[in-house]
Design an enzyme around this catalytic site. Structure first.
Site, PDB file in Angstrom:
ATOM      1  N   ARG A  58       0.828  -1.213   0.000  1.00  9.54           N
ATOM      2  CA  ARG A  58       0.000   0.000   0.000  1.00  9.54           C
ATOM      3  C   ARG A  58       0.860   1.260   0.000  1.00  9.54           C
ATOM      4  NH1 ARG A  58      -4.727  -0.030   3.973  1.00  9.54           N
ATOM      5  NH2 ARG A  58      -5.277   1.685   2.608  1.00  9.54           N
ATOM      6  N   ASN A  89      -8.555   7.800   6.659  1.00  9.68           N
ATOM      7  CA  ASN A  89      -7.585   7.293   5.682  1.00  9.68           C
ATOM      8  C   ASN A  89      -6.179   7.301   6.258  1.00  9.68           C
ATOM      9  OD1 ASN A  89      -9.784   7.222   4.071  1.00  9.68           O
ATOM     10  ND2 ASN A  89      -9.256   9.040   2.876  1.00  9.68           N
ATOM     11  N   VAL A  90      -5.411   6.320   5.839  1.00  7.65           N
ATOM     12  CA  VAL A  90      -4.026   6.245   6.304  1.00  7.65           C
ATOM     13  C   VAL A  90      -3.078   6.819   5.256  1.00  7.65           C
ATOM     14  CG1 VAL A  90      -4.498   4.297   7.831  1.00  7.65           C
ATOM     15  CG2 VAL A  90      -3.768   3.837   5.486  1.00  7.65           C
ATOM     16  N   HIS A 106      -7.145   6.492  12.039  1.00  7.90           N
ATOM     17  CA  HIS A 106      -6.736   5.088  11.915  1.00  7.90           C
ATOM     18  C   HIS A 106      -5.244   4.920  11.626  1.00  7.90           C
ATOM     19  CE1 HIS A 106     -11.199   3.979  10.969  1.00  7.90           C
ATOM     20  NE2 HIS A 106     -10.966   4.146  12.254  1.00  7.90           N
ATOM     21  N   GLY A 174     -17.135  10.679   1.464  1.00  9.21           N
ATOM     22  CA  GLY A 174     -16.599   9.394   1.016  1.00  9.21           C
ATOM     23  C   GLY A 174     -16.365   8.368   2.101  1.00  9.21           C
ATOM     24  N   THR A 175     -17.378   8.162   2.930  1.00  9.01           N
ATOM     25  CA  THR A 175     -17.253   7.093   3.924  1.00  9.01           C
ATOM     26  C   THR A 175     -18.571   6.335   4.040  1.00  9.01           C
ATOM     27  OG1 THR A 175     -16.932   6.538   6.268  1.00  9.01           O
ATOM     28  CG2 THR A 175     -17.647   8.789   5.789  1.00  9.01           C
ATOM     29  N   SER A 176     -18.459   5.000   4.193  1.00  3.51           N
ATOM     30  CA  SER A 176     -19.661   4.182   4.307  1.00  3.51           C
ATOM     31  C   SER A 176     -20.243   4.256   5.722  1.00  3.51           C
ATOM     32  CB  SER A 176     -19.327   2.730   3.959  1.00  3.51           C
ATOM     33  OG  SER A 176     -18.394   2.220   4.894  1.00  3.51           O
TER      34      SER A 176
HETATM   35  P1  OAD Z   1     -15.422   2.207   2.786  1.00  4.20           P
HETATM   36  O1  OAD Z   1     -14.739   1.454   1.698  1.00  4.20           O
HETATM   37  O2  OAD Z   1     -16.191   1.459   3.807  1.00  4.20           O
HETATM   38  O3  OAD Z   1     -16.423   3.240   2.143  1.00  4.20           O
HETATM   39  C1  OAD Z   1     -16.029   4.058   1.071  1.00  4.20           C
HETATM   40  C2  OAD Z   1     -17.155   5.025   0.785  1.00  4.20           C
HETATM   41  O4  OAD Z   1     -16.724   5.881  -0.259  1.00  4.20           O
HETATM   42  C3  OAD Z   1     -18.449   4.349   0.319  1.00  4.20           C
HETATM   43  O5  OAD Z   1     -19.551   4.921   1.017  1.00  4.20           O
HETATM   44  C4  OAD Z   1     -18.510   4.682  -1.181  1.00  4.20           C
HETATM   45  O6  OAD Z   1     -19.837   4.848  -1.624  1.00  4.20           O
HETATM   46  C5  OAD Z   1     -17.760   6.003  -1.221  1.00  4.20           C
HETATM   47  N1  OAD Z   1     -17.097   6.337  -2.480  1.00  4.20           N
HETATM   48  C6  OAD Z   1     -16.474   5.523  -3.359  1.00  4.20           C
HETATM   49  N2  OAD Z   1     -15.926   6.233  -4.365  1.00  4.20           N
HETATM   50  C7  OAD Z   1     -16.215   7.541  -4.108  1.00  4.20           C
HETATM   51  C8  OAD Z   1     -15.936   8.774  -4.763  1.00  4.20           C
HETATM   52  N3  OAD Z   1     -15.246   8.804  -5.883  1.00  4.20           N
HETATM   53  N4  OAD Z   1     -16.381   9.917  -4.201  1.00  4.20           N
HETATM   54  C9  OAD Z   1     -17.103   9.895  -3.051  1.00  4.20           C
HETATM   55  N5  OAD Z   1     -17.409   8.773  -2.396  1.00  4.20           N
HETATM   56  C10 OAD Z   1     -16.976   7.609  -2.903  1.00  4.20           C
HETATM   57  O7  OAD Z   1     -14.311   3.156   3.440  1.00  4.20           O
HETATM   58  P2  OAD Z   1     -14.339   3.946   4.826  1.00  4.20           P
HETATM   59  O8  OAD Z   1     -15.731   4.387   5.182  1.00  4.20           O
HETATM   60  O9  OAD Z   1     -13.290   4.975   4.754  1.00  4.20           O
HETATM   61  O10 OAD Z   1     -10.122   1.120   8.663  1.00  4.20           O
HETATM   62  O11 OAD Z   1     -13.883   2.800   5.803  1.00  4.20           O
HETATM   63  C11 OAD Z   1     -13.621   3.096   7.129  1.00  4.20           C
HETATM   64  C12 OAD Z   1     -12.521   2.227   7.650  1.00  4.20           C
HETATM   65  O12 OAD Z   1     -12.781   0.872   7.322  1.00  4.20           O
HETATM   66  C13 OAD Z   1     -11.178   2.489   7.052  1.00  4.20           C
HETATM   67  O13 OAD Z   1     -10.513   3.566   7.651  1.00  4.20           O
HETATM   68  C14 OAD Z   1     -10.442   1.203   7.284  1.00  4.20           C
HETATM   69  C15 OAD Z   1     -11.548   0.250   6.911  1.00  4.20           C
HETATM   70  O14 OAD Z   1     -11.534  -0.994   7.470  1.00  4.20           O
HETATM   71  C16 OAD Z   1      -9.014   0.494   9.064  1.00  4.20           C
HETATM   72  O15 OAD Z   1      -8.267  -0.115   8.319  1.00  4.20           O
HETATM   73  C17 OAD Z   1      -8.802   0.561  10.548  1.00  4.20           C
END
Ligand code: OAD
Length: 232
Positions: A58, A89-90, A106, A174-176
């Site tokens: 990564r 994000n890392v 994180h 951009g977070t789920s």
């Molecule tokens: P996710 O992969 O769970 O969610 C990504 C989000 O981004 C989803 O809601 C997508 O719909 C959205 N998305 C994708 N492409 C996009 C774009 N171009 N513009 C806007 N939105 C977009 O990622 P996170 O919510 O960041 O933790 O996940 C949280 C944590 O889960 C991470 O920090 C990581 C992971 O496990 C660790 O590793 C501790």
């Protein structure tokens, strides 16, 4: 007049258009790599070599990508607002995009820390990216990624709550909203704060009234972010 306090809370979606995989979208990282193997405390205890390999890969990926229009737009908001970025994000794309106050909930990909003393944190450089189970610091101690693994506490969470509690505007990008405690930050903006959520496939947030949801790609919406924030 004092600038309004803006907290921007981001997840993998903000970096998607830079070419970094998200986690839970189809084909995301957790589809390819079992999360409990590569990103949990148990996984690291069981097979540190595999976990180092995953983060080395990564890091290499991160070196080859650039901040996108969303990272840059967030940085430019500092001209108008008193901005804190809280990111799950890392990667370091917010910093490289120009943001000056970034809290990494994180952890950070470009850092490792001592296995013996967690306050000994080392910044990796382009020429020195690869870390493995045999790597040692100057004290002879082993190293681990400076990442918050699943099953571990999130040390920056209290600070993040403080920031969110004092915001006038809370912008989520951009977070789920799947991972706790991070997603729990949504309960902390003051009642009068304006909340905007930008995501291609936004999670349900109807349990908190008044959130403006904007469906779309972060980098495409970026040019309109300043207007969205200024809207009454
Ligand atoms: P996710 O992969 O769970 O969610 C990504 C989000 O981004 C989803 O809601 C997508 O719909 C959205 N998305 C994708 N492409 C996009 C774009 N171009 N513009 C806007 N939105 C977009 O990622 P996170 O919510 O960041 O933790 O996940 C949280 C944590 O889960 C991470 O920090 C990581 C992971 O496990 C660790 O590793 C501790």
């Amino acid at each position: 007049m004092a600038k309004k306090r803006l907290v921007v809370f981001t997840g993998a979606g903000v970096s998607a258009e830079s070419g970094i995989s998200t986690f839970r979208d189809a084909g995301g990282l957790w589809d390819k790599y079992p999360v409990m193997q590569v990103a949990s405390a148990d996984g690291f205890a069981r097979d540190p070599a595999l976990v180092h390999q995953f983060y080395n890969m990564r890091r290499k990926e991160l070196l080859g990508v650039e901040p996108n229009a969303a990272h840059r737009a967030i940085a430019e908001l500092e001209a108008t607002y008193d901005v804190d970025v809280i990111t799950q994000n890392v990667d370091n794309l917010h910093e490289r995009g120009g943001s000056t106050r970034v809290l990494h909930l994180h952890g950070e990909l470009m850092k490792v820390r001592s296995l013996r003393d967690e306050s000994r944190i080392y910044e990796l450089t382009e020429g020195n990216l690869m870390v493995d189970e045999n790597s040692r610091d100057e004290y002879g101690d082993g190293l681990r990624p400076h990442i918050v693994f699943f099953q571990e506490d999130v040390p920056m969470f209290e600070r993040a709550i403080e920031l969110v509690r004092s915001c006038d505007i809370f912008l989520i990008i951009g977070t789920s909203l799947n991972v706790y405690p991070a997603a729990g930050l949504l309960v902390y903006p003051p009642k009068i704060a304006k909340i905007i959520y930008i995501d291609t496939n936004p999670a349900k947030v109807d349990w908190r009234a008044g959130i403006k949801v904007v469906a779309g790609k972060a980098a495409e919406i970026a040019p309109t972010i300043a207007d969205l924030l200024a809207e009454e």
